[in-house]
Write a protein that holds these residues in place. Structure first.
Motif: not given
Length: 43
Positions: A26-34
């Motif tokens: 989830l943190l990796r996906r959040a980073l990718a979105i940002n």
């Protein structure tokens, strides 16, 4: 669509519950979105 902030918040809750393995994607996906929204050099 779930936003980066929501994913990050959920990841923090999971981490605090001792589920770091579930939090990491989830943190990796959040980073990718940002990074997609703000660019990779955004603080």
């Amino acid at each position: 669509m779930v936003g980066a902030d929501t994913l990050g918040n959920l990841a923090i809750v999971l981490r605090d519950l001792g589920k770091a393995r579930d939090a990491e994607p989830l943190l990796r996906r959040a980073l990718a979105i940002n990074e997609q929204v703000h660019g990779p050099d955004h603080p």
